[in-house]
Write a protein that holds these residues in place. Sequence first.
Motif, PDB file in Angstrom:
ATOM      1  N   MET B   1       0.832  -1.208   0.000  1.00 42.81           N
ATOM      2  CA  MET B   1       0.000   0.000   0.000  1.00 42.81           C
ATOM      3  C   MET B   1       0.861   1.250   0.000  1.00 42.81           C
ATOM      4  N   THR B   2       2.010   1.165   0.758  1.00 41.35           N
ATOM      5  CA  THR B   2       2.867   2.348   0.840  1.00 41.35           C
ATOM      6  C   THR B   2       3.714   2.516  -0.414  1.00 41.35           C
ATOM      7  N   ASP B   3       3.769   1.458  -1.196  1.00 41.03           N
ATOM      8  CA  ASP B   3       4.582   1.503  -2.412  1.00 41.03           C
ATOM      9  C   ASP B   3       3.922   2.412  -3.446  1.00 41.03           C
ATOM     10  N   VAL B   4       4.623   3.452  -3.843  1.00 49.32           N
ATOM     11  CA  VAL B   4       4.007   4.390  -4.769  1.00 49.32           C
ATOM     12  C   VAL B   4       4.442   4.147  -6.205  1.00 49.32           C
ATOM     13  N   ARG B   5       5.398   3.237  -6.391  1.00 46.74           N
ATOM     14  CA  ARG B   5       5.820   3.000  -7.774  1.00 46.74           C
ATOM     15  C   ARG B   5       4.722   2.217  -8.491  1.00 46.74           C
ATOM     16  N   THR B   6       4.174   2.804  -9.485  1.00 44.19           N
ATOM     17  CA  THR B   6       3.029   2.175 -10.155  1.00 44.19           C
ATOM     18  C   THR B   6       3.400   0.827 -10.741  1.00 44.19           C
ATOM     19  N   GLY B   7       4.625   0.696 -11.164  1.00 47.06           N
ATOM     20  CA  GLY B   7       5.055  -0.534 -11.845  1.00 47.06           C
ATOM     21  C   GLY B   7       4.957  -1.756 -10.956  1.00 47.06           C
ATOM     22  N   SER B   8       4.976  -1.587  -9.642  1.00 47.00           N
ATOM     23  CA  SER B   8       5.038  -2.753  -8.781  1.00 47.00           C
ATOM     24  C   SER B   8       3.657  -3.235  -8.345  1.00 47.00           C
ATOM     25  N   VAL B   9       2.623  -2.531  -8.734  1.00 49.58           N
ATOM     26  CA  VAL B   9       1.280  -2.990  -8.383  1.00 49.58           C
ATOM     27  C   VAL B   9       0.974  -4.234  -9.208  1.00 49.58           C
ATOM     28  N   PRO B  10       0.571  -5.299  -8.551  1.00 48.97           N
ATOM     29  CA  PRO B  10       0.241  -6.509  -9.322  1.00 48.97           C
ATOM     30  C   PRO B  10      -0.874  -6.193 -10.318  1.00 48.97           C
ATOM     31  N   VAL B  11      -0.571  -6.439 -11.569  1.00 54.57           N
ATOM     32  CA  VAL B  11      -1.475  -5.989 -12.622  1.00 54.57           C
ATOM     33  C   VAL B  11      -2.864  -6.600 -12.482  1.00 54.57           C
ATOM     34  N   SER B  12      -2.923  -7.923 -12.259  1.00 58.60           N
ATOM     35  CA  SER B  12      -4.228  -8.582 -12.276  1.00 58.60           C
ATOM     36  C   SER B  12      -5.122  -8.018 -11.164  1.00 58.60           C
ATOM     37  N   LEU B  13      -4.551  -7.851  -9.992  1.00 56.04           N
ATOM     38  CA  LEU B  13      -5.352  -7.377  -8.876  1.00 56.04           C
ATOM     39  C   LEU B  13      -5.885  -5.973  -9.159  1.00 56.04           C
ATOM     40  N   SER B  14      -4.985  -5.076  -9.586  1.00 54.35           N
ATOM     41  CA  SER B  14      -5.441  -3.704  -9.791  1.00 54.35           C
ATOM     42  C   SER B  14      -6.473  -3.645 -10.911  1.00 54.35           C
ATOM     43  N   LEU B  15      -6.286  -4.470 -11.927  1.00 54.55           N
ATOM     44  CA  LEU B  15      -7.261  -4.480 -13.025  1.00 54.55           C
ATOM     45  C   LEU B  15      -8.616  -4.947 -12.528  1.00 54.55           C
ATOM     46  N   ASP B  16      -8.588  -6.002 -11.707  1.00 61.46           N
ATOM     47  CA  ASP B  16      -9.855  -6.503 -11.169  1.00 61.46           C
ATOM     48  C   ASP B  16     -10.546  -5.429 -10.350  1.00 61.46           C
ATOM     49  N   ASP B  17      -9.754  -4.744  -9.539  1.00 62.24           N
ATOM     50  CA  ASP B  17     -10.336  -3.684  -8.726  1.00 62.24           C
ATOM     51  C   ASP B  17     -10.931  -2.603  -9.607  1.00 62.24           C
ATOM     52  N   GLU B  18     -10.181  -2.263 -10.635  1.00 62.79           N
ATOM     53  CA  GLU B  18     -10.666  -1.192 -11.506  1.00 62.79           C
ATOM     54  C   GLU B  18     -11.947  -1.583 -12.209  1.00 62.79           C
ATOM     55  N   ILE B  19     -11.996  -2.842 -12.637  1.00 66.07           N
ATOM     56  CA  ILE B  19     -13.192  -3.300 -13.340  1.00 66.07           C
ATOM     57  C   ILE B  19     -14.385  -3.255 -12.387  1.00 66.07           C
ATOM     58  N   ALA B  20     -14.138  -3.617 -11.139  1.00 66.21           N
ATOM     59  CA  ALA B  20     -15.218  -3.540 -10.156  1.00 66.21           C
ATOM     60  C   ALA B  20     -15.659  -2.091  -9.983  1.00 66.21           C
ATOM     61  N   GLY B  21     -14.679  -1.191  -9.979  1.00 68.16           N
ATOM     62  CA  GLY B  21     -14.997   0.229  -9.859  1.00 68.16           C
ATOM     63  C   GLY B  21     -15.830   0.712 -11.023  1.00 68.16           C
ATOM     64  N   LEU B  22     -15.427   0.300 -12.215  1.00 70.96           N
ATOM     65  CA  LEU B  22     -16.175   0.694 -13.409  1.00 70.96           C
ATOM     66  C   LEU B  22     -17.607   0.177 -13.343  1.00 70.96           C
ATOM     67  N   ASP B  23     -17.748  -1.085 -12.898  1.00 77.20           N
ATOM     68  CA  ASP B  23     -19.091  -1.671 -12.825  1.00 77.20           C
ATOM     69  C   ASP B  23     -19.951  -0.921 -11.821  1.00 77.20           C
ATOM     70  N   ALA B  24     -19.325  -0.530 -10.715  1.00 75.20           N
ATOM     71  CA  ALA B  24     -20.082   0.202  -9.703  1.00 75.20           C
ATOM     72  C   ALA B  24     -20.598   1.512 -10.284  1.00 75.20           C
ATOM     73  N   LEU B  25     -19.769   2.140 -11.115  1.00 83.12           N
ATOM     74  CA  LEU B  25     -20.215   3.367 -11.767  1.00 83.12           C
ATOM     75  C   LEU B  25     -21.365   3.091 -12.727  1.00 83.12           C
ATOM     76  N   ASP B  26     -21.226   1.927 -13.385  1.00 82.06           N
ATOM     77  CA  ASP B  26     -22.166   1.578 -14.440  1.00 82.06           C
ATOM     78  C   ASP B  26     -23.599   1.444 -13.980  1.00 82.06           C
ATOM     79  N   VAL B  27     -23.770   0.702 -12.912  1.00 81.37           N
ATOM     80  CA  VAL B  27     -25.127   0.303 -12.552  1.00 81.37           C
ATOM     81  C   VAL B  27     -25.495   0.818 -11.168  1.00 81.37           C
TER      82      VAL B  27
END
Lengths: 275, 296
Positions: B1-27
């Motif tokens: 969480m404290t890591d601010v380097r974007t490159g080290s965020v696990p891609v799959s997890l952040s993508l899943d989170d983002e998709i959930a965020g998008l869906d929440a906006l959607d409906v």
Amino acid sequence: MTLLERAGGPLVDGTELAVAAAGDGATKRDAILLSGVGRVFRRGSTRVVALDGIDLSVRRGEIVSLLGASGCGKSTLLGILAGLDQPTSGTATVHGRTGLMFQESALFPWLTVRGNIETALRLRGVARRDRRGLAEELLASVHLHGFGNRRPHELSGGMRQRAALARALAQDADVLLMDEPFAALDAITREVLHAELERQWGERDLTAVFVTHDVREAVRLGDRVVLLSSRPGRVAAEFVVDIERPRRMEDHAVNELAAVITSRLHAEVQRHARD
Amino acid sequence: MTDVRTGSVPVSLSLDDEIAGLDALDVADARLPGAGVRLWKAAWPKLAALGLALVLWQLIVWSRWKPDYVLPGPRVVFPQVVDDLRSGKLVRATLITLRRAAIGYSIAVVVGLAIGAMVSRWRTLRVAFGSFITGLQTMPSIAWFPLAILLFQKSEGAIMFVVALGAAPAIANGVITGSDHVPPLLTRSGTALGARGLNLYRTVTLPASLPSVLGGLKQGWAFAWRSLMAGELLVIVARSPSIGVRLQNARDLADAPQLVATMIVILVIGICVDSLLFATAEHAIRKRWGLIDPSR
Ligand SMILES: Nc1ncnc2c1ncn2[C@@H]1O[C@H](COP(=O)(O)OP(=O)(O)OP(=O)(O)O)[C@@H](O)[C@H]1O
Ligand SMILES: [Mg+2]
């Protein structure tokens, strides 16, 4: 990165060349074999030649991306592969069961998302008691967990397309035919689904034909990119994508090959302008 | 969480989170008004129209266009309705008529659906009977009565025969039209999923034509109800004091209040069946299918 372009008309030996270049030879059977496939539509008194002499073979386990200008017959070709339509000339052979994902979501509006997926399972012969669980799994795999009770119209276009992907996967097809499935999706969702598709493809020994207008997406997903010319639709060129997976749309190698293909696409379109 | 380097965020997890965020906006769900509010919203225009009709009726009576004993006003007719209801005669008549309607209409539904399904499935039947069914639908039901009376005498059978004949073609036509208007994309979609023949019919064609089938059922009901009224006036079955018989009696005795009171009952039944049964079903289907503009 080897780049193998076969320009010009559809040559059967060219296809073999591509197969040989991929290093498989005759050990793997072709999942799809098209020879001289043509499709002519009659519209009133005029004839529309949608496809003309398509020669193409797809090996088992291969992902082929299909590119081509709008109206060049990509959807028509997928329809033939799915057995919804017959070629007016030539032969199309597909080994194994096909699953088709349409350009529009084509979900049944009278069923919930889960109902749609369960229908696909039922038609595939899955026993009633197993359907619910499988449907939930499929929903989760396209990140629609918890949306099973929604009706298609209650979802956004992107979510609908994901539901359609889940339904196509529910068919447990050997050959997955996809017609611009992710065209309406935002970049992030698309990336997730690319990864998901790749995962399914790895797990299930899928063969896939993936139609898209996005050259980078074609390169990102395909083992091979096939370029169709239009009016009449013919195979104009083929490119073997020899880039290691996992790939991403932003990868340098992906963009490099995409640029080459794009210029070839431009040349194809300009050829039409001259005609 | 404290890591601010974007490159080290696990891609799959952040993508899943983002998709959930998008869906929440959607409906995003909006709160619906309560049931009482919705009921009132649906009811008040109808009540207003009813009030307007009553005012108009009273105005015509007051204009002395016809004498009171021919055209009674609401103030005479409604007490009559209440009296008739109290005495039980009107209720009995209504039950007799409704029973006929239910039986005749049920026969029409079974026959109409079966014929519609067969004709829409087999091209040959379609060519042979398609226009014949449409022709039957345009046939005024009253024209069947002479034949019905010949076949069944003045009996329940004669009435049922005409009621069923009046409604069945409309219902069959609803099924046929429905299967004609199934979006080809859905049929292709069903075929691609592996449905063929009867399975395709059951999985795609039938549910896809539901709105049209319902339209046919609704139209069929209107035809059945009209045929039934005509039948009860023409074919008077002994010891069956139906609504039609009451109507006829009222006319014979020149009892205008009773005549109008009976007509009101006929109208009310028609409105109730239409708005409670068919309108509700129609609304439910349109809502399920997403055919209602949510902003309205
Ligand atoms: N049922 C039909 N009747 C007549 N012409 C048709 C029919 N279906 C397709 N065509 C014609 O065949 C050609 C190919 O259509 P198709 O839908 O396969 O194109 P496409 O490559 O999928 O285009 P897009 O990229 O826009 O989806 C078009 O010119 C179209 O007008
Ligand atoms: Mg298309």
